[in-house]
Scaffold this motif. Structure first.
Motif, mmCIF file in Angstrom:
data_model
loop_
_atom_site.group_PDB
_atom_site.id
_atom_site.type_symbol
_atom_site.label_atom_id
_atom_site.label_comp_id
_atom_site.label_asym_id
_atom_site.label_seq_id
_atom_site.Cartn_x
_atom_site.Cartn_y
_atom_site.Cartn_z
ATOM 1 N N LEU A 1 0.850 -1.189 0.000
ATOM 2 C CA LEU A 1 0.000 0.000 0.000
ATOM 3 C C LEU A 1 0.887 1.239 0.000
ATOM 4 O O LEU A 1 1.799 1.348 0.829
ATOM 5 N N THR B 1 -1.567 -1.383 -4.125
ATOM 6 C CA THR B 1 -2.700 -0.507 -3.849
ATOM 7 C C THR B 1 -2.185 0.908 -3.670
ATOM 8 O O THR B 1 -1.327 1.154 -2.821
ATOM 9 N N ALA C 1 -6.468 -4.985 -12.781
ATOM 10 C CA ALA C 1 -7.226 -4.204 -11.815
ATOM 11 C C ALA C 1 -8.594 -4.846 -11.631
ATOM 12 O O ALA C 1 -9.069 -5.570 -12.511
ATOM 13 N N LEU D 1 -0.062 -7.694 -4.931
ATOM 14 C CA LEU D 1 -1.050 -6.627 -4.955
ATOM 15 C C LEU D 1 -0.400 -5.271 -4.694
ATOM 16 O O LEU D 1 0.328 -5.103 -3.708
ATOM 17 N N SER E 1 -3.297 4.659 -2.793
ATOM 18 C CA SER E 1 -4.366 5.452 -2.214
ATOM 19 C C SER E 1 -4.256 6.903 -2.668
ATOM 20 O O SER E 1 -3.162 7.418 -2.879
ATOM 21 N N THR F 1 -3.441 0.818 -9.217
ATOM 22 C CA THR F 1 -3.857 -0.233 -8.294
ATOM 23 C C THR F 1 -4.257 -1.484 -9.060
ATOM 24 O O THR F 1 -5.103 -1.433 -9.957
#
Length: 126
Positions: A10, A123, A39, A121, A125, A90
């Motif tokens: 993240l 991600t 995605a 993964l 933000s 993402t």
């Protein structure tokens, strides 16, 4: 043959991550490697591909100038350095290799690659 992508996580928009691709069962140094991403709700797309020598590299337009693919033959690892990350980056990122060593179709397409890792993964933000 197993490929393993790692390094996801993240991160805030504008940040950076470096993904790594390692392999067992083949000599990664002799293979073209591709990075792909998927995605949620979208098809898997090619992000970047590199030949075994590093002499030919492909980037998707969406990542040009932000992502850099490279390989470290001493470590038998291919990297994807991702800078200036955006929320639209993402996705689950996969690395892949063709069945044959010293082969690259030149197109960085999913159908040209046979061995796939499980993905990592990423991600981003906002």
């Amino acid at each position: 043959v197993q490929l393993q992508a790692s390094g996801g996580g993240l991160v805030q928009a504008g940040g950076s991550l470096r993904l790594s691709c390692a392999a067992s069962g083949l000599n990664l140094n002799a293979y073209a490697i591709g990075w792909f991403r998927q995605a949620p709700g979208k098809e898997r797309e090619g992000v970047s591909c590199i030949t075994w020598s590093g002499g030919s590299i492909y980037y998707a337009d969406s990542v040009k100038g932000r992502f850099t693919i490279s390989r470290d033959n001493a470590k038998r690892t291919v990297y994807l350095q991702m800078n200036s990350l955006k929320p639209e980056d993402t996705a689950v990122y996969y690395c892949a290799a063709p069945r044959s060593h010293h082969y690259y179709s030149g197109r960085c397409l999913e159908g040209d690659l046979d061995y796939w890792g499980k993905g990592t993964l990423v991600t981003v933000s906002s």
